[in-house]
Design a protein around this motif. Structure first.
Motif, PDB file in Angstrom:
ATOM      1  N   ALA A  35       0.854  -1.198   0.000  1.00  0.00           N
ATOM      2  CA  ALA A  35       0.000   0.000   0.000  1.00  0.00           C
ATOM      3  C   ALA A  35       0.883   1.239   0.000  1.00  0.00           C
ATOM      4  CB  ALA A  35      -0.886  -0.006   1.238  1.00  0.00           C
ATOM      5  N   PRO A  36       0.327   2.361  -0.441  1.00  0.00           N
ATOM      6  CA  PRO A  36       1.076   3.620  -0.342  1.00  0.00           C
ATOM      7  C   PRO A  36       1.284   4.009   1.116  1.00  0.00           C
ATOM      8  CG  PRO A  36      -0.941   3.885  -1.641  1.00  0.00           C
ATOM      9  CD  PRO A  36      -0.980   2.535  -1.037  1.00  0.00           C
ATOM     10  N   GLY A  37       2.286   4.822   1.338  1.00  0.00           N
ATOM     11  CA  GLY A  37       2.453   5.453   2.643  1.00  0.00           C
ATOM     12  C   GLY A  37       1.751   6.795   2.669  1.00  0.00           C
ATOM     13  N   PHE A  38       1.572   7.370   1.466  1.00  0.00           N
ATOM     14  CA  PHE A  38       0.982   8.692   1.320  1.00  0.00           C
ATOM     15  C   PHE A  38       0.299   8.753  -0.035  1.00  0.00           C
ATOM     16  CE2 PHE A  38       1.454  13.239   0.029  1.00  0.00           C
ATOM     17  CZ  PHE A  38       0.685  13.814   1.023  1.00  0.00           C
ATOM     18  N   GLY A  39      -0.911   9.311  -0.075  1.00  0.00           N
ATOM     19  CA  GLY A  39      -1.634   9.433  -1.325  1.00  0.00           C
ATOM     20  C   GLY A  39      -2.166  10.834  -1.532  1.00  0.00           C
TER      21      GLY A  39
END
Length: 143
Positions: A35-39
Motif C-alpha cells: 500500500a502507499p504510505g501517502f496518497g
C-alpha cells in the motif's frame, strides 16, 4: 522509512532523481502489492477514506485544481515524501489529472516545464495530460 515501489510495477513512474511515484485510476481496484504510505487524490468530490495518510485536492475532471496554491503545496509535499516512502497520485481515470500532477512532480524534480508532459507520456502513460489547459498548467508550474 518505508520500502519503495517496485519500479516495474504498473503505474510507477521513475523521476530523474530516482524517486518512484505511482499514478493510478481510482475506478480500478487497488493494485496487488504494498500500500502507499501517502496518497494525493485529485477529484471533484471528497474521496473515500484510505488507511494511509492522504490529501485531497479538489480537482474536477478535465479541469485544473480549484486552489492552485494548495495544489502546489500538496504536490511539493508528495515530491518530497517520494524520496523516502511510497507515494501515489490518483484520479478517477488515472490519466488527465493524474498525468498533470505527475508532470508537475517531474518539474519539481528538475524536468523542464516545457518537456514535463512528454516525459510523463513517455515513461508513464502516452495519454497522460488530456487538455490544452492541463498542458499549460504544467508549463507554468514553476518551482
Amino acid at each position: 522509512m518505508t520500502d519503495m515501489w517496485d519500479a516495474s510495477a504498473p503505474g510507477v513512474l521513475r523521476l530523474p532523481s530516482g524517486r518512484l511515484v505511482r499514478g493510478r485510476a481510482l475506478r480500478h481496484p487497488l493494485p496487488d502489492g504494498p500500500a502507499p504510505g501517502f496518497g494525493v487524490y485529485l477529484l471533484g468530490k471528497e474521496p473515500p477514506e484510505v488507511p494511509w495518510e492522504a490529501r485531497w485536492l479538489r480537482w474536477p475532471d478535465f479541469r485544473l485544481p480549484s486552489d492552485r496554491a494548495r495544489a502546489r503545496a500538496v504536490l511539493r509535499e508528495a515530491w518530497e515524501r517520494a524520496a523516502a516512502e511510497r507515494v501515489e497520485l490518483a484520479c478517477g481515470g488515472g490519466r488527465g489529472r493524474t498525468g498533470t500532477a505527475l508532470a508537475c512532480l517531474a518539474v519539481l524534480d528538475g524536468v523542464r516545464p516545457d518537456e514535463a508532459v512528454a516525459f510523463v507520456r513517455r515513461h508513464h502513460d502516452r495519454h497522460a495530460v488530456e487538455t490544452p489547459w492541463q498542458k499549460r498548467y504544467v508549463r507554468r508550474f514553476a518551482t
